[in-house]
Motif scaffolding. Structure first.
Motif, PDB file in Angstrom:
ATOM      1  N   LEU A   1      -2.762  -9.379  -3.672  1.00  0.00           N
ATOM      2  CA  LEU A   1      -2.330  -8.370  -2.717  1.00  0.00           C
ATOM      3  C   LEU A   1      -2.069  -7.034  -3.410  1.00  0.00           C
ATOM      4  N   LEU A   2      -1.510  -7.084  -4.610  1.00  0.00           N
ATOM      5  CA  LEU A   2      -1.302  -5.852  -5.371  1.00  0.00           C
ATOM      6  C   LEU A   2      -2.641  -5.175  -5.649  1.00  0.00           C
ATOM      7  N   GLY A   3      -3.631  -5.967  -6.050  1.00  0.00           N
ATOM      8  CA  GLY A   3      -4.950  -5.408  -6.311  1.00  0.00           C
ATOM      9  C   GLY A   3      -5.568  -4.780  -5.080  1.00  0.00           C
TER      10      GLY A   3
ATOM     11  N   ALA B   1       0.823  -1.206   0.000  1.00  0.00           N
ATOM     12  CA  ALA B   1       0.000   0.000   0.000  1.00  0.00           C
ATOM     13  C   ALA B   1       0.857   1.255   0.000  1.00  0.00           C
ATOM     14  N   GLU B   2       2.003   1.194   0.653  1.00  0.00           N
ATOM     15  CA  GLU B   2       2.911   2.343   0.668  1.00  0.00           C
ATOM     16  C   GLU B   2       3.499   2.603  -0.718  1.00  0.00           C
ATOM     17  N   GLN B   3       3.787   1.550  -1.468  1.00  0.00           N
ATOM     18  CA  GLN B   3       4.299   1.736  -2.828  1.00  0.00           C
ATOM     19  C   GLN B   3       3.222   2.360  -3.704  1.00  0.00           C
ATOM     20  N   ALA B   4       1.978   1.932  -3.525  1.00  0.00           N
ATOM     21  CA  ALA B   4       0.879   2.524  -4.280  1.00  0.00           C
ATOM     22  C   ALA B   4       0.710   3.994  -3.924  1.00  0.00           C
ATOM     23  N   ARG B   5       0.900   4.335  -2.664  1.00  0.00           N
ATOM     24  CA  ARG B   5       0.726   5.732  -2.229  1.00  0.00           C
ATOM     25  C   ARG B   5       1.668   6.674  -2.969  1.00  0.00           C
ATOM     26  N   VAL B   6       2.910   6.262  -3.166  1.00  0.00           N
ATOM     27  CA  VAL B   6       3.899   7.184  -3.728  1.00  0.00           C
ATOM     28  C   VAL B   6       3.859   7.232  -5.248  1.00  0.00           C
TER      29      VAL B   6
ATOM     30  N   ALA C   1      -4.008  -3.473  -2.698  1.00  0.00           N
ATOM     31  CA  ALA C   1      -3.251  -2.270  -2.351  1.00  0.00           C
ATOM     32  C   ALA C   1      -3.576  -1.094  -3.266  1.00  0.00           C
ATOM     33  N   GLY C   2      -4.404  -1.322  -4.272  1.00  0.00           N
ATOM     34  CA  GLY C   2      -4.773  -0.247  -5.169  1.00  0.00           C
ATOM     35  C   GLY C   2      -4.008  -0.219  -6.468  1.00  0.00           C
ATOM     36  N   LEU C   3      -3.345  -1.313  -6.795  1.00  0.00           N
ATOM     37  CA  LEU C   3      -2.586  -1.409  -8.034  1.00  0.00           C
ATOM     38  C   LEU C   3      -3.242  -2.442  -8.950  1.00  0.00           C
ATOM     39  N   THR C   4      -3.042  -2.278 -10.238  1.00  0.00           N
ATOM     40  CA  THR C   4      -3.637  -3.186 -11.212  1.00  0.00           C
ATOM     41  C   THR C   4      -2.558  -4.010 -11.888  1.00  0.00           C
ATOM     42  N   PRO C   5      -2.409  -5.295 -11.531  1.00  0.00           N
ATOM     43  CA  PRO C   5      -1.412  -6.136 -12.204  1.00  0.00           C
ATOM     44  C   PRO C   5      -1.817  -6.356 -13.665  1.00  0.00           C
ATOM     45  N   PHE C   6      -0.847  -6.263 -14.575  1.00  0.00           N
ATOM     46  CA  PHE C   6      -1.183  -6.453 -15.983  1.00  0.00           C
ATOM     47  C   PHE C   6      -0.177  -7.316 -16.733  1.00  0.00           C
TER      48      PHE C   6
ATOM     49  N   LEU D   1       6.208  -9.421 -11.385  1.00  0.00           N
ATOM     50  CA  LEU D   1       4.879  -8.879 -11.636  1.00  0.00           C
ATOM     51  C   LEU D   1       4.982  -7.383 -11.934  1.00  0.00           C
ATOM     52  N   LEU D   2       4.294  -6.957 -12.980  1.00  0.00           N
ATOM     53  CA  LEU D   2       4.183  -5.550 -13.316  1.00  0.00           C
ATOM     54  C   LEU D   2       2.757  -5.098 -13.012  1.00  0.00           C
ATOM     55  N   ALA D   3       2.657  -3.955 -12.327  1.00  0.00           N
ATOM     56  CA  ALA D   3       1.352  -3.403 -11.993  1.00  0.00           C
ATOM     57  C   ALA D   3       1.363  -1.908 -12.253  1.00  0.00           C
ATOM     58  N   ARG D   4       0.167  -1.356 -12.384  1.00  0.00           N
ATOM     59  CA  ARG D   4       0.018   0.085 -12.652  1.00  0.00           C
ATOM     60  C   ARG D   4      -0.952   0.681 -11.633  1.00  0.00           C
ATOM     61  N   ARG D   5      -0.663   1.896 -11.202  1.00  0.00           N
ATOM     62  CA  ARG D   5      -1.648   2.594 -10.376  1.00  0.00           C
ATOM     63  C   ARG D   5      -2.683   3.235 -11.297  1.00  0.00           C
ATOM     64  N   PRO D   6      -3.948   2.911 -11.134  1.00  0.00           N
ATOM     65  CA  PRO D   6      -4.983   3.493 -12.004  1.00  0.00           C
ATOM     66  C   PRO D   6      -5.020   5.030 -11.912  1.00  0.00           C
TER      67      PRO D   6
END
Length: 209
Positions: A177-179, A132-137, A181-186, A204-209
């Motif tokens: 868990l990535l999902g 979640a902290e990674q998603a925040r930044v 945390a607010g991230l979208t794995p793609f 795993l690669l994910a994107r913040r929407p």
């Protein structure tokens, strides 16, 4: 969280030179991992926000690689000895001591975050807060690349890593868990490195929407 991180910090402080000698050019012989890092860098460049954190950067070799791929990369690590080594090895780059659950940048500031096998020591119950902290930044559209030891079983597996205890993860569980945390794995890459532990290498690669 503090107790296991203190143990990890002390363990890595004690193996800096050996670790650096073993891993400084590791990706030269790891084409799959290298390809994922290069893909991550290309996607971050495409966002227009080049500022990128290499969390758990160790001796700084991958921070330097990201810089060479055109990113405004900086490294963070909880081990002061690793940070000192990285600063000496790569004096043109920025390295700071920090914990992954408290990244010292503002909300939405970064175009990319990379965690290359640096979350493997985080106990499963504490990993959601770290993610979640990674998603925040990350800025909207920002990219997150995480690499870890994968297992084909249904649950994470604790094992005796050569430095300090670590965990392997089912890729699907980590993606969930990535999902959360607010991230979208793609994208994901799983491959067998023929390691003595029998784990997969997972990216795993994910994107913040």
């Amino acid at each position: 969280m503090v107790e296991h991180q203190d143990e990890t910090r002390i363990a890595y402080d004690g193996v800096v030179d050996l670790y650096a000698s073993l891993f400084a050019d590791r990706l030269e012989t790891r084409p799959f991992a290298r390809a994922m890092v290069e893909t991550f860098a290309e996607l971050v460049r495409g966002t227009g926000n080049l500022r990128t954190a290499d969390v758990g950067c160790g001796p700084g070799h991958l921070t330097a690689m990201l810089h060479g791929l055109g990113l405004d990369a900086f490294g963070l690590d909880l081990s002061p000895a690793m940070v000192d080594h990285a600063r000496r090895a790569h004096p043109a780059l920025r390295f700071d001591e920090a914990r992954m659950e408290a990244v010292p940048v503002g909300d939405g500031a970064l175009g990319g975050v990379m965690a290359h096998y640096s979350m493997i020591h985080t106990p499963p119950g504490e990993l959601p807060a770290v993610l979640a902290e990674q998603a925040r930044v990350l800025a909207p559209g920002g990219l997150f690349l995480v690499s870890f030891f994968g297992t084909e079983g249904p649950e994470p597996v604790r094992f005796d890593h050569k430095v300090t205890p670590a965990y392997s993860w089912p890729a699907d569980r980590f993606a969930e868990l990535l999902g959360a945390a607010g991230l979208t794995p793609f994208a994901r890459l799983l491959h067998d490195p023929a390691s003595e532990r029998g784990f997969l290498d997972a990216h795993l690669l994910a994107r913040r929407p």
